[in-house]
Design a protein around this motif. Sequence first.
Motif, PDB file in Angstrom:
ATOM      1  N   GLY A 177      -5.850   3.449  -3.725  1.00  0.00           N
ATOM      2  CA  GLY A 177      -5.521   2.445  -2.901  1.00  0.00           C
ATOM      3  C   GLY A 177      -6.387   1.046  -3.212  1.00  0.00           C
ATOM      4  N   CYS A 178      -6.724   0.858  -4.630  1.00  0.00           N
ATOM      5  CA  CYS A 178      -7.290  -0.220  -4.979  1.00  0.00           C
ATOM      6  C   CYS A 178      -6.237  -1.182  -5.873  1.00  0.00           C
ATOM      7  CB  CYS A 178      -8.667   0.192  -5.933  1.00  0.00           C
ATOM      8  SG  CYS A 178      -9.550   1.143  -5.332  1.00  0.00           S
ATOM      9  N   LEU A 179      -6.773  -2.298  -5.548  1.00  0.00           N
ATOM     10  CA  LEU A 179      -5.697  -3.597  -6.075  1.00  0.00           C
ATOM     11  C   LEU A 179      -6.076  -3.917  -7.456  1.00  0.00           C
ATOM     12  CD1 LEU A 179      -3.893  -6.056  -4.250  1.00  0.00           C
ATOM     13  CD2 LEU A 179      -5.181  -6.719  -5.797  1.00  0.00           C
ATOM     14  N   SER A 236       1.058  -1.131  -0.097  1.00  0.00           N
ATOM     15  CA  SER A 236      -0.025   0.049  -0.196  1.00  0.00           C
ATOM     16  C   SER A 236       0.847   1.209  -0.072  1.00  0.00           C
ATOM     17  CB  SER A 236      -0.842   0.215   1.278  1.00  0.00           C
ATOM     18  OG  SER A 236      -0.038  -0.053   2.445  1.00  0.00           O
ATOM     19  N   THR A 237       0.336   2.349  -0.451  1.00  0.00           N
ATOM     20  CA  THR A 237       1.060   3.653  -0.665  1.00  0.00           C
ATOM     21  C   THR A 237       1.487   4.105   0.874  1.00  0.00           C
ATOM     22  OG1 THR A 237      -0.981   4.695  -0.444  1.00  0.00           O
ATOM     23  CG2 THR A 237      -0.193   4.166  -2.513  1.00  0.00           C
ATOM     24  N   TYR A 291       0.103  -7.075   0.323  1.00  0.00           N
ATOM     25  CA  TYR A 291      -0.916  -7.843  -0.424  1.00  0.00           C
ATOM     26  C   TYR A 291       0.012  -9.020  -1.010  1.00  0.00           C
ATOM     27  CZ  TYR A 291      -4.280  -4.248   0.229  1.00  0.00           C
ATOM     28  OH  TYR A 291      -5.039  -3.177   0.824  1.00  0.00           O
ATOM     29  N   MET A 320      -0.950  -1.951  -7.090  1.00  0.00           N
ATOM     30  CA  MET A 320      -1.850  -0.891  -6.467  1.00  0.00           C
ATOM     31  C   MET A 320      -1.957   0.278  -7.392  1.00  0.00           C
ATOM     32  SD  MET A 320      -2.270  -2.546  -3.526  1.00  0.00           S
ATOM     33  CE  MET A 320      -3.313  -1.141  -2.713  1.00  0.00           C
ATOM     34  N   ARG A 356      -3.860 -10.650   2.569  1.00  0.00           N
ATOM     35  CA  ARG A 356      -3.362  -9.101   3.103  1.00  0.00           C
ATOM     36  C   ARG A 356      -2.719  -9.212   4.580  1.00  0.00           C
ATOM     37  NH1 ARG A 356      -8.180  -4.750   2.754  1.00  0.00           N
ATOM     38  NH2 ARG A 356      -9.038  -6.391   4.240  1.00  0.00           N
TER      39      ARG A 356
END
Length: 290
Positions: free
Chosen positions: A205-207, A153-154, A160, A201, A171
């Motif tokens: 914030g979506c995968l 994540s950022t 993930y 990502m 996660r």
Amino acid sequence: MSIEAQSVLSVGATLGEGPVWVARDAALWFVDIKEHRIHRFDPAGGDARHWTAPAQVGWILPTDDGLFAVGLQTGVHRFDPADGSFVLLHAPEAALPGNRQNDATVAPDGAIWFGSMDDGEAQESGRFYRLYKGLCADSGLPSVSITNGPAVSTDGRTLYHTDTLGKRIWRSSLSEDGAVQETGLFVEIEDGAGYPDGPTMDAEGCLWTGLYGGWTARRYDPAGKMMQEVRFPVSNITKIAFGGPDLRTAYATTARKGLDMTALTAQPLAGDLFAFDPGVAGVPGTIATI
């Protein structure tokens, strides 16, 4: 809105993987694992080059010395495109010659996270590792047959990681020093939809994940709900990368591996590099500190 990806570079990769946008030379880099090739594609000029690696190559990432780190079956190497040389840095699985490296990412702190897998795709010998400032350490996550990812994540606090054959994306929370803490299921891919491959990502914030054998790439929100599906004219989608000057073009590697002659005839673009408009920007890439 229906989106379909288009081929932008005909390479016919046996197992295309690991696309990464490298801003310092405005180019997309990726690999063909089975053909031992590293590819560079300049979408503005249309120039494409490739180098031959001395072993199966799972990933390539830019490093803070102006060169690249690459994951070969024999270990992590420093790669210099100027002369095509490879210098061994770490061999975390020297005692597992049947394993190879498969996918990787750079976390916001500059650490490389990468995974290994059983090259025969049967034994549960794949592990995830963290490489940072000369130290290569096992993550402690459970072994699986085929690892993919990880993606981070950022904010650098969530990892993930994919168990491809298990059809699950997990996660894990990360401590400030990169240690893996609590782990829970993020997404389980339903039967008939293919196998989750490389995760990426985006800026919201979506995968995103490619689906091997599923003809699509998907976008999931932070709660694990599917938000978008992009259709491809080929079945084996391996990984997405955001590129271009505004990081608003999504590139995707694909594969011919596992396709018989009938399938290859029906999928003449299998193994090509594809692109599509994802409707969202990607995250600026971090340079690895190795």
